[in-house]
Design a protein around this motif. Sequence first.
Motif, PDB file in Angstrom:
ATOM      1  N   TYR A 225       1.452  -5.996   0.920  1.00 11.29           N
ATOM      2  CA  TYR A 225       2.776  -6.942   0.696  1.00 11.29           C
ATOM      3  C   TYR A 225       2.110  -8.462   0.695  1.00 11.29           C
ATOM      4  O   TYR A 225       1.514  -8.780   1.565  1.00 11.29           O
ATOM      5  N   ARG A 226       2.922  -9.216  -0.385  1.00 10.65           N
ATOM      6  CA  ARG A 226       2.523 -10.406  -0.365  1.00 10.65           C
ATOM      7  C   ARG A 226       4.045 -11.312  -0.874  1.00 10.65           C
ATOM      8  O   ARG A 226       4.323 -10.885  -1.939  1.00 10.65           O
ATOM      9  N   ASN A 227       4.543 -11.969   0.304  1.00  9.43           N
ATOM     10  CA  ASN A 227       5.657 -12.646   0.139  1.00  9.43           C
ATOM     11  C   ASN A 227       5.738 -13.536  -1.179  1.00  9.43           C
ATOM     12  O   ASN A 227       4.806 -14.502  -1.406  1.00  9.43           O
ATOM     13  N   PRO A 228       6.482 -13.382  -2.079  1.00  4.01           N
ATOM     14  CA  PRO A 228       6.377 -14.176  -3.498  1.00  4.01           C
ATOM     15  C   PRO A 228       6.927 -15.616  -2.894  1.00  4.01           C
ATOM     16  O   PRO A 228       6.552 -16.634  -4.011  1.00  4.01           O
ATOM     17  N   ALA A 229       7.865 -15.658  -1.986  1.00  2.98           N
ATOM     18  CA  ALA A 229       8.100 -17.139  -1.503  1.00  2.98           C
ATOM     19  C   ALA A 229       7.908 -17.366  -0.368  1.00  2.98           C
ATOM     20  O   ALA A 229       8.749 -17.103   0.772  1.00  2.98           O
TER      21      ALA A 229
ATOM     22  N   PRO B 155       2.838  -5.915  -5.257  1.00  4.39           N
ATOM     23  CA  PRO B 155       2.694  -6.159  -3.681  1.00  4.39           C
ATOM     24  C   PRO B 155       4.006  -6.874  -3.313  1.00  4.39           C
ATOM     25  O   PRO B 155       4.185  -7.655  -2.158  1.00  4.39           O
ATOM     26  N   SER B 156       4.793  -7.370  -4.346  1.00  6.87           N
ATOM     27  CA  SER B 156       6.019  -8.285  -3.813  1.00  6.87           C
ATOM     28  C   SER B 156       7.118  -7.271  -3.316  1.00  6.87           C
ATOM     29  O   SER B 156       8.305  -7.924  -2.808  1.00  6.87           O
ATOM     30  N   ASP B 157       7.043  -6.134  -3.524  1.00 11.30           N
ATOM     31  CA  ASP B 157       8.108  -5.032  -3.041  1.00 11.30           C
ATOM     32  C   ASP B 157       7.802  -4.734  -1.471  1.00 11.30           C
ATOM     33  O   ASP B 157       6.912  -3.778  -1.454  1.00 11.30           O
ATOM     34  N   ARG B 158       8.579  -5.382  -0.689  1.00 10.31           N
ATOM     35  CA  ARG B 158       8.379  -4.916   0.798  1.00 10.31           C
ATOM     36  C   ARG B 158       8.849  -3.648   1.189  1.00 10.31           C
ATOM     37  O   ARG B 158       8.111  -3.031   1.883  1.00 10.31           O
ATOM     38  N   LEU B 159       9.930  -3.253   0.603  1.00 10.27           N
ATOM     39  CA  LEU B 159      10.138  -1.786   0.951  1.00 10.27           C
ATOM     40  C   LEU B 159       9.223  -0.707   0.589  1.00 10.27           C
ATOM     41  O   LEU B 159       8.741   0.173   1.490  1.00 10.27           O
ATOM     42  N   LYS B 160       8.608  -0.906  -0.563  1.00 11.39           N
ATOM     43  CA  LYS B 160       7.575   0.055  -0.975  1.00 11.39           C
ATOM     44  C   LYS B 160       6.347  -0.018  -0.186  1.00 11.39           C
ATOM     45  O   LYS B 160       5.782   0.844   0.029  1.00 11.39           O
ATOM     46  N   ALA B 161       6.027  -1.406   0.122  1.00 13.15           N
ATOM     47  CA  ALA B 161       4.933  -1.687   1.129  1.00 13.15           C
ATOM     48  C   ALA B 161       5.057  -0.863   2.393  1.00 13.15           C
ATOM     49  O   ALA B 161       4.230  -0.351   2.877  1.00 13.15           O
ATOM     50  N   MET B 162       6.281  -0.963   2.875  1.00 11.05           N
ATOM     51  CA  MET B 162       6.478  -0.191   4.340  1.00 11.05           C
ATOM     52  C   MET B 162       6.332   1.097   4.091  1.00 11.05           C
ATOM     53  O   MET B 162       6.001   1.933   4.880  1.00 11.05           O
ATOM     54  N   ALA B 163       6.813   1.647   2.718  1.00  9.83           N
ATOM     55  CA  ALA B 163       6.905   3.118   2.684  1.00  9.83           C
ATOM     56  C   ALA B 163       5.356   3.775   2.588  1.00  9.83           C
ATOM     57  O   ALA B 163       4.841   4.717   3.169  1.00  9.83           O
ATOM     58  N   LEU B 164       4.321   2.924   1.851  1.00 11.43           N
ATOM     59  CA  LEU B 164       3.106   2.957   1.932  1.00 11.43           C
ATOM     60  C   LEU B 164       2.588   2.996   3.106  1.00 11.43           C
ATOM     61  O   LEU B 164       1.657   3.704   3.516  1.00 11.43           O
ATOM     62  N   ALA B 165       2.799   1.982   3.921  1.00  7.41           N
ATOM     63  CA  ALA B 165       2.377   1.758   5.329  1.00  7.41           C
ATOM     64  C   ALA B 165       2.700   2.897   6.234  1.00  7.41           C
ATOM     65  O   ALA B 165       1.950   3.229   7.064  1.00  7.41           O
ATOM     66  N   ALA B 166       3.714   3.628   5.952  1.00 14.99           N
ATOM     67  CA  ALA B 166       4.210   4.693   6.710  1.00 14.99           C
ATOM     68  C   ALA B 166       3.173   6.017   6.665  1.00 14.99           C
ATOM     69  O   ALA B 166       3.213   6.736   7.438  1.00 14.99           O
ATOM     70  N   GLU B 167       2.278   5.757   5.763  1.00 15.67           N
ATOM     71  CA  GLU B 167       1.482   6.865   5.441  1.00 15.67           C
ATOM     72  C   GLU B 167       0.054   6.676   6.187  1.00 15.67           C
ATOM     73  O   GLU B 167      -1.005   7.458   5.931  1.00 15.67           O
ATOM     74  N   TYR B 168      -0.097   5.641   6.964  1.00 14.13           N
ATOM     75  CA  TYR B 168      -1.260   5.254   7.815  1.00 14.13           C
ATOM     76  C   TYR B 168      -1.545   6.432   8.563  1.00 14.13           C
ATOM     77  O   TYR B 168      -0.843   7.081   9.163  1.00 14.13           O
ATOM     78  N   GLY B 169      -2.897   6.766   8.543  1.00 11.09           N
ATOM     79  CA  GLY B 169      -3.390   7.936   9.300  1.00 11.09           C
ATOM     80  C   GLY B 169      -3.614   9.143   8.456  1.00 11.09           C
ATOM     81  O   GLY B 169      -4.357  10.030   8.721  1.00 11.09           O
ATOM     82  N   THR B 170      -2.837   9.144   7.221  1.00 13.96           N
ATOM     83  CA  THR B 170      -2.887  10.545   6.321  1.00 13.96           C
ATOM     84  C   THR B 170      -3.479  10.020   4.851  1.00 13.96           C
ATOM     85  O   THR B 170      -4.290  10.781   4.301  1.00 13.96           O
ATOM     86  N   LYS B 171      -3.323   8.679   4.581  1.00 10.36           N
ATOM     87  CA  LYS B 171      -3.804   8.309   3.290  1.00 10.36           C
ATOM     88  C   LYS B 171      -4.449   6.692   3.493  1.00 10.36           C
ATOM     89  O   LYS B 171      -3.897   5.924   4.371  1.00 10.36           O
TER      90      LYS B 171
END
Length: 296
Positions: A259-263, A236-252
Amino acid sequence: MTSAGVASIEPYQARDYKSDLKPIWCPACGDFGVVQAIYRALAGVGRPPHEIAFVSGIGCSSRIPGYTTAYGFNSVHGRALPIAQGIKLANPELLVLVAGGDGDGFSIGGGHVAHAVRRNVDLTYIVMDNQIYGLTKGQLSPTSPRGLRTASSSWGSLEDPVNPLLYVLGYGASFVAQGTPADMAGLAAVIEEAIRFPGFAFVNVQSPCVTYGQEEQQLKAHKAGALPLASLGHDPSDRLKAMALAAEYGTKLYTGVLYRNPAPPPTYESEARARQEQARPLARPRQEILEMFRAQ
């Protein structure tokens, strides 16, 4: 009593946050599960009800403040976030939660979300996203999929849906999660984590509308198709990966913390408090200010 003669403090239970007001949602509405998850999350946090304020807009899910024993404010359509920010800034010691639907949050209230994110006021914003306007009898909402036919849109939606997860991530939210009442324990855990996060936290809840919602968005489908992020090994600290997962909203349907900002950056209220302390030595005494307006 303890050995020192002082009464021990019993931890709060979920029932301590449940008011006597009976919910009037449609039978089997997903919001029943959401409010139960909120009770559990608040019990986990352990703050007494009088230290909690719950603000909502207008809609089925916006009834939630009345079903809690916390301070509640069922406010104006789309205006829950600015009101909640005012409450938090006026009394930073309060735990402030905001509830609303996808229409309330991303249509009439959509402009407020970006500013709540960028200010980073310490709020927990819980959106019950059912891709429809349930209270007003099934119109298209901002998150309705393209082509969806409703009672007022018999030819189907001509628009692409708003992606709530990408929306808040794009504006820089430091905590973004998603859940479903089909997984009560998981939803309660996500809400508790959001409450504990120091700053603006967003939880998108796929809460089915049993009356006007799509069949593939009901709890049975959620149970079969939910993809818990923890079991997928998501960082969850990987923001780019979080955005890639978020892009699948509506299909998955990914559940858990995207995402959880580590700082986490400082909150708006902490910055305001620091400014006040810096300005305090420069402030004129009250009597001197009054003398400026006294008739000569």
